[in-house]
Design a protein around this motif. Structure first.
Motif, PDB file in Angstrom:
ATOM      1  N   ALA A 154       3.688  -7.937  -0.699  1.00 37.74           N
ATOM      2  CA  ALA A 154       2.553  -8.802  -0.387  1.00 37.74           C
ATOM      3  C   ALA A 154       1.957  -9.393  -1.661  1.00 37.74           C
ATOM      4  O   ALA A 154       1.557 -10.558  -1.675  1.00 37.74           O
ATOM      5  CB  ALA A 154       1.497  -8.016   0.367  1.00 37.74           C
ATOM      6  N   ALA A 155       1.907  -8.626  -2.715  1.00 37.23           N
ATOM      7  CA  ALA A 155       1.369  -9.132  -3.981  1.00 37.23           C
ATOM      8  C   ALA A 155       2.274 -10.207  -4.564  1.00 37.23           C
ATOM      9  O   ALA A 155       1.797 -11.210  -5.100  1.00 37.23           O
ATOM     10  CB  ALA A 155       1.206  -7.987  -4.971  1.00 37.23           C
ATOM     11  N   ALA A 185       5.529  -2.396   0.607  1.00 38.60           N
ATOM     12  CA  ALA A 185       4.863  -3.467   1.342  1.00 38.60           C
ATOM     13  C   ALA A 185       3.752  -4.088   0.503  1.00 38.60           C
ATOM     14  O   ALA A 185       3.561  -5.312   0.513  1.00 38.60           O
ATOM     15  CB  ALA A 185       4.306  -2.932   2.647  1.00 38.60           C
ATOM     16  N   ARG A 186       3.028  -3.239  -0.230  1.00 35.34           N
ATOM     17  CA  ARG A 186       1.956  -3.761  -1.092  1.00 35.34           C
ATOM     18  C   ARG A 186       2.523  -4.641  -2.196  1.00 35.34           C
ATOM     19  O   ARG A 186       2.004  -5.713  -2.493  1.00 35.34           O
ATOM     20  CB  ARG A 186       1.152  -2.604  -1.696  1.00 35.34           C
ATOM     21  N   ARG A 187       3.621  -4.207  -2.786  1.00 33.41           N
ATOM     22  CA  ARG A 187       4.253  -5.007  -3.840  1.00 33.41           C
ATOM     23  C   ARG A 187       4.801  -6.320  -3.291  1.00 33.41           C
ATOM     24  O   ARG A 187       4.672  -7.366  -3.924  1.00 33.41           O
ATOM     25  CB  ARG A 187       5.376  -4.215  -4.499  1.00 33.41           C
ATOM     26  N   GLN A 190       4.613   2.001   2.082  1.00 33.50           N
ATOM     27  CA  GLN A 190       3.358   1.294   1.853  1.00 33.50           C
ATOM     28  C   GLN A 190       3.336   0.654   0.476  1.00 33.50           C
ATOM     29  O   GLN A 190       2.863  -0.470   0.312  1.00 33.50           O
ATOM     30  CB  GLN A 190       2.179   2.253   2.014  1.00 33.50           C
ATOM     31  N   GLU A 191       3.854   1.361  -0.513  1.00 33.94           N
ATOM     32  CA  GLU A 191       3.906   0.805  -1.870  1.00 33.94           C
ATOM     33  C   GLU A 191       4.822  -0.418  -1.912  1.00 33.94           C
ATOM     34  O   GLU A 191       4.488  -1.427  -2.535  1.00 33.94           O
ATOM     35  CB  GLU A 191       4.387   1.875  -2.855  1.00 33.94           C
TER      36      GLU A 191
END
Length: 102
Positions: A75-76, A71-73, A68-69
């Protein structure tokens, strides 16, 4: 670490039971094999599997959190930023805000 000692001790006892079964005058080698499998390996495998369940759950949760981390990075980074970065590049939105004229 203590559980390893218990496992080794229990397997030693079951090996000795199997040897006693095989060398007894009324015993058989097949009986010794089943004694070792049913009194030794099966219970030890079950106990180890059950005792390792919390560690497996923690590892799964940690892998999910890392995914998740990541994927979040990703996406950012893909979305860009409204603020200029350290390389003096312009912000992602280069259109000036609309103002009222006097």
């Amino acid at each position: 670490m203590f559980i390893h000692l218990i496992v080794i001790g229990w397997l030693y006892v079951t090996v000795m039971m199997a040897v006693a079964e095989a060398t007894n005058t009324t015993g058989t080698v097949l009986g010794a094999i089943f004694t070792f499998l049913l009194y030794g390996l099966a219970p030890v495998a079950l106990v180890i599997y059950l005792m390792a369940t919390p560690a497996r759950r923690r590892a799964i949760k940690e892998r999910e959190a890392q995914a998740q981390e990541a994927a979040r990075r990703a996406a950012a980074e893909a979305a860009g930023s409204d603020l200029p970065d350290q390389r003096s590049e312009p912000p992602a939105d280069a259109v000036a805000p609309v103002r009222k004229e006097p």
